[in-house]
Design an enzyme around this catalytic site. Structure first.
Site, PDB file in Angstrom:
ATOM      1  CE  LYS A   1       0.112   8.054  -8.882  1.00 28.61           C
ATOM      2  NZ  LYS A   1       0.554   6.914  -8.053  1.00 28.61           N
TER       3      LYS A   1
ATOM      4  CB  SER B   1      -2.648   5.301  -6.611  1.00 27.99           C
ATOM      5  OG  SER B   1      -1.247   5.522  -6.554  1.00 27.99           O
TER       6      SER B   1
ATOM      7  CB  SER C   1       0.832   3.142  -6.570  1.00 29.02           C
ATOM      8  OG  SER C   1      -0.126   3.205  -5.545  1.00 29.02           O
TER       9      SER C   1
END
Lengths: 487, 483
Positions: free
Chosen positions: B76, B150, B174
């Site tokens: 990420k 996310s 997330s």
């Protein structure tokens, strides 16, 4: 009748801890150097970095807390104090807002007779002491602000004093005592000019005898004992004039302008910051268990106040002499070694305060730089006290030879022929020679002019180049004078 | 090949039939083919990945073996990789950290190959992947639906076969939510199990790195490499029985007490999700597990509690993006205006919303009413789990009340967006480990279930997950290839 105003003062002092590294990262904690060279991702506030508490800073803080007689909280915590400023890289300072590591305690200082009618010692209290990180430094140059983050993250203990002080003199005594304590403990270098101790003063006035407090004004950054007194003196004048004229004091923060010799407003209460404190999630609570606390207590040196009392009681020294011996921990430690080694604490004190201090001043050095061994000085003091070597020879010949590294005490006494002469025959001859050379004075002494005795003894000692034992000389003189009377 | 479970890849790599370079090139090729449509990537790490792959191949040839040696992975865009820019899905401007996140470093030291940094909701705030400055990511199962957020790019990319596993972050779900929406397995470990060093903080007391893979067994392999305390994170700690992760046992489900929280399985659950949960429970029961109804009464406060704490910490953690050192400075008349304009132009709407709410919650006079109350409520949520774990060994609940929703459908309604996290925030508040596993498809969309365990029960959770996946094939389903 005009109201007499009483000043109520409390100090807040930031003590910069002399640890090897910063509070939350491994960067060196030092002064000077090129800007932004003692930085790392942690103290630069890089996203993804986390604080790691420096154990050395905790130990130093504990020592201070214990030395102040404060209560050490077994569990304290860190909080974030938030504000935007270019020299605060994370946008918050990590401090202890809710639960500090230490609460309570006191500093003992002499009372100010002009405020209290007596100089009896008072115990001025402490509210709390907490650990926090320092910010960086901003330099404003023209339209630019330059930021140096070498100081960002340096460990501080903020010591918050109670409003127990009643005059600028007491305030400066309190600050001085704290300064002595932190340097004595070795946790702060005590350099006021470089901001190693930074003092803010809170002051309010109230009619003498009143119980409640007046409106408080905070004066920031009073970084010398003199500025502290001057700023408080000025502020007391300003506020008492204002109040006596029927005015009111505005709660605000003021700064001391040393050139103008006055305080100036910086920030009013209405504009006071909201720091939006909340518990620091990146650090577990600071837990001081009983074992750690005991270890810290055991590691604590004999504190200055206790040591001064000991010097006065055990060595029969005066308060000023004791205080001078306590000018630094190293000096006092050296004295203790000399006192113990010689077995003559009072004589040892006189050597330390006399000849040793004179040499330190003269050479502009400290004890390490002087190169004198405590053991050597102790033996010297003992040999003088025993009468092996005369005080004069010890000072003029033996001590310089020791400093020059020419050898040990006893070897030097032998090699330089410094041994004091107390053999009655030799001393008697020396006295007889002097008496013969000064017939008038001898006669006058015999006739009862006793003040001439000192002159004659002096002449004998001088003739003996400082090697004759004064006691033996006096004995021999008595004997010769008595002979004369009989004859 | 790169879109297989580890065991196949491991056999090939360890036997010398397959090379990390081949896998990595395959990964780069798939990304080149598909990402224009999918939008999962922030930055491809082409040179880094090939260099790492060749190094891994050398180590393999020398006979070295680790659970992740030679395997390509996605990370990420909020996990530090020394020298690579981190964009955080934001317009405010990238940072270039001079260090690598501990978890990433441990993976790379074990020979895993980072192939790309993935898109994310800005600063990890969002549940859909739509709050990303470089555009939304699509769900590979259905391109007009969100992949969940996310960690949107990590999940979508992994599901589309970009790599063998992926790293996300999980503050309130997330990693787990997008894993569920994309048909993946994911683990949010107990708070402290994974070092947060190098993970750009969103809400520090809740942030954990989340692991995403194609099976519970793969997750165990990854965890065996990355778990454990780190001097760079004072809140990190050791994981008990970490040695049992490398050869994960299949748990004997006989007598396993499985808690079914009344609140999570009641009203508000999409019927097809409820059906798949019931199927999973029936399957476990058929193997001897004992379903037990439990209650988590305070979980109804979890979302509000979570957002109070989250926004407060966000307002603090993002203060450093002020244009002084971090964030692209937007010069203005004075310091105040420069800070304000930098932040106003740099941050997107969800980030601004949270900063404002958080600053308000922490301000004088409101702290006690909001932040302090939320801290108290957090304790109550955690106590509910403690009580439940006195009766059961693990808790089974849905990962989300419904499968992936259409792009754009919740953007105008922040509250609805926040409620997407209904079933993933309680574990985050309690700091507990939660394992998301695919539970089947509903109208062609993946549905995820969660196993939640007591603190540091990762080994048991993964063993139970492994047992579940021995009985099911949902985790073997891949999204249809685009036409």
């Amino acid at each position: 009748m005009e109201t007499r105003w009483e000043a109520v003062i409390g100090l807040e002092v930031h003590v910069q801890l002399r640890t090897r590294s910063k509070l939350f990262c491994a960067c060196a904690n030092a002064c000077g150097g090129e800007p932004n060279t003692r930085t790392c991702p942690v103290c630069l506030g890089y996203p993804g970095t986390l604080p790691t508490l420096n154990d050395g800073a905790v130990k130093a803080a504990l020592a201070l807390g214990l030395a102040l007689g404060a209560r050490i909280n077994s569990v304290s915590g860190f909080d974030r104090k938030q504000y935007f400023y270019p020299d605060l890289p994370k946008g918050y300072q990590i401090t202890q807002a809710r639960v500090p590591f230490a609460e309570g305690g006191w500093l003992e200082i002499p009372g100010d007779p002009s405020a209290r009618g007596s100089d009896a010692p008072i115990r001025a209290g402490l509210v709390r002491a907490h650990l926090e990180e320092d910010a960086g430094k901003s330099f404003h140059e023209g339209p630019w602000t330059l930021v140096d983050l070498n100081r960002a993250g340096v460990p501080l203990v903020e010591v918050v004093g109670a409003p127990d002080l009643r005059s600028p003199l007491e305030a400066s005594e309190w600050f001085k005592t704290l300064h002595q304590l932190v340097t004595y403990l070795g946790i702060c270098d005590g350099n006021l000019e470089e901001g190693s101790l930074r003092c803010d003063a809170n002051l309010s006035l109230r009619p003498a005898g009143a119980e409640t407090f007046g409106t408080r004004v905070e004066i920031k950054n009073l970084n010398s004992f003199r500025f502290l007194r001057q700023a408080l003196d000025f502020e007391i004048q300003r506020q008492s004039a204002l109040l006596s004229a029927g005015g009111t004091v505005v709660q605000e923060t003021r700064g001391w302008d040393e050139k103008a010799g006055e305080t100036r407003p910086q920030r009013t209460k209405e504009a006071a910051m909201d720091y939006r404190f909340f518990p620091e999630p990146d650090l577990p609570p600071l837990v001081i268990d009983a074992e750690e606390l005991e270890a810290a207590r055991a590691a604590l040196p004999e504190l200055p106040a206790a040591r001064a009392a000991r010097y006065r009681a055990a060595a029969g020294l005066g308060a000023d002499e004791a205080a001078t011996l306590l000018q630094s921990r190293a000096f006092a430690d050296f004295y203790d070694a000399v006192a113990e080694g010689s077995g003559h604490p009072k004589a040892a004190a006189h050597w330390m305060l006399g000849e040793v201090s004179r040499l330190l001043n003269q050479r502009g050095t400290d004890l390490d730089g002087l190169g004198l061994k405590a053991g050597d000085l102790a033996l010297l003091v003992r040999r003088v006290a025993e009468g092996t070597v005369a005080h004069g020879s010890a000072k003029e010949a033996l001590l310089p030879a020791l400093l020059a590294g020419e050898g040990g005490v006893d070897d030097l006494i032998a090699a330089k022929g410094l041994a004091q002469v107390s053999d009655p025959g030799a001393v008697g001859r020396a006295v007889a020679e002097v008496l013969a050379a000064h017939p008038q004075q001898t006669a006058a002494l015999k006739a009862g002019q006793t003040k001439l005795r000192g002159f004659l003894v002096g002449q004998v000692l001088k003739a003996g180049q400082g090697r004759l034992s004064p006691a033996a000389v006096n004995e021999a003189l008595d004997a010769l004078l008595a002979e004369g009377r009989d004859g | 090949m790169v879109n297989e479970c580890f065991n196949g890849l491991r056999e090939g790599l360890d036997a010398g039939d397959l090379s990390s370079e081949v896998l990595t090139r395959q990964s780069l090729e798939i990304m080149a083919q598909r990402d224009a449509d999918l939008g999962a990537l922030a930055t491809r790490l082409e040179e880094t990945s090939l260099a790492c792959a060749r190094k891994a191949d050398r180590r393999l040839r020398q006979g070295e073996r680790t659970p992740v040696l030679g395997l390509p992975f996605l990370l990420k865009d909020n996990l530090a990789l020394a020298g690579a820019s981190l964009g955080h899905g934001s317009r405010i401007g990238p940072i270039k950290p001079p260090f690598t996140a501990t978890v990433v470093l441990r993976l790379m030291e074990a020979g895993a190959v980072p192939v790309a940094q993935t898109r994310m909701d800005e600063f990890a705030m969002g549940s859909s992947g739509e709050h990303c400055a470089s555009g939304p990511t699509r769900n590979p199962w259905s391109p007009d639906r969100v992949p969940g957020g996310s960690s949107s790019g990590s999940a979508a990319g992994l599901a589309a076969g970009y790599a063998a596993f992926a790293l996300g972050s999980d503050t309130g779900g997330s990693a787990r939510l997008p894993a569920a929406f994309c048909g993946l397995s994911a683990l949010r470990p107990t708070y402290g199990t994974l070092s947060r060093k190098g993970l750009s903080a969103m809400a520090s007391s809740l942030d954990q790195i989340g692991l995403m893979a194609r099976s519970a067994r793969d997750l165990a392999s990854i965890l065996s490499v990355v778990a454990g305390s780190d001097s760079g994170d004072a809140t990190s700690t050791c994981l008990p029985r970490q040695d049992r992760l490398r050869n994960l046992h299949v748990m004997d489900l006989k007598g396993l007490r499985v808690g079914l929280p009344r609140e999570a399985l009641g009203d508000g659950l999409a019927p097809e999700v409820r059906r798949l949960m019931e199927t999973a429970v029936a399957l476990l029961a058929s193997e001897g597990a004992v379903p037990v109804e439990v209650s988590l009464p305070h979980s109804r406060f979890a979302v509000d509690t979570y957002f109070l704490l989250n926004t407060s910490e966000v307002s603090s953690n993002l203060a450093r993006f002020d244009g002084v050192r971090f964030g692209t400075r937007v010069p203005a008349a004075d310091l105040q205006d420069t800070l304000a304009r930098t932040r106003d132009e740099g941050f997107g709407p969800e980030v601004k919303r949270r900063i404002l709410l958080g600053a308000f919650c922490l301000s004088k006079g409101f702290y006690e009413a909001f932040h302090l109350k939320a801290l108290q409520a957090r304790t109550l949520v955690a106590q509910d789990f403690q009580h439940a774990f006195q009766q059961v060994d693990l808790i089974l609940m849905p990962a989300s009340p419904a499968p992936a929703f259409p792009l754009g459908s919740r953007l105008e309604d922040p509250r609805a967006m926040h409620l997407t996290d209904l079933h993933t925030v309680p574990q985050a508040l309690a700091g507990l480990p939660a394992l998301v596993l695919p539970a089947g498809l509903a109208k062609g969309l993946p549905v995820g279930l969660q196993f939640v365990g007591p603190a540091f029960s990762e080994v048991a959770l993964l063993e139970a997950g492994h047992a579940f996946q021995r009985l099911t094939s949902h985790h073997r389903c891949a999204p249809p290839l685009p036409a």
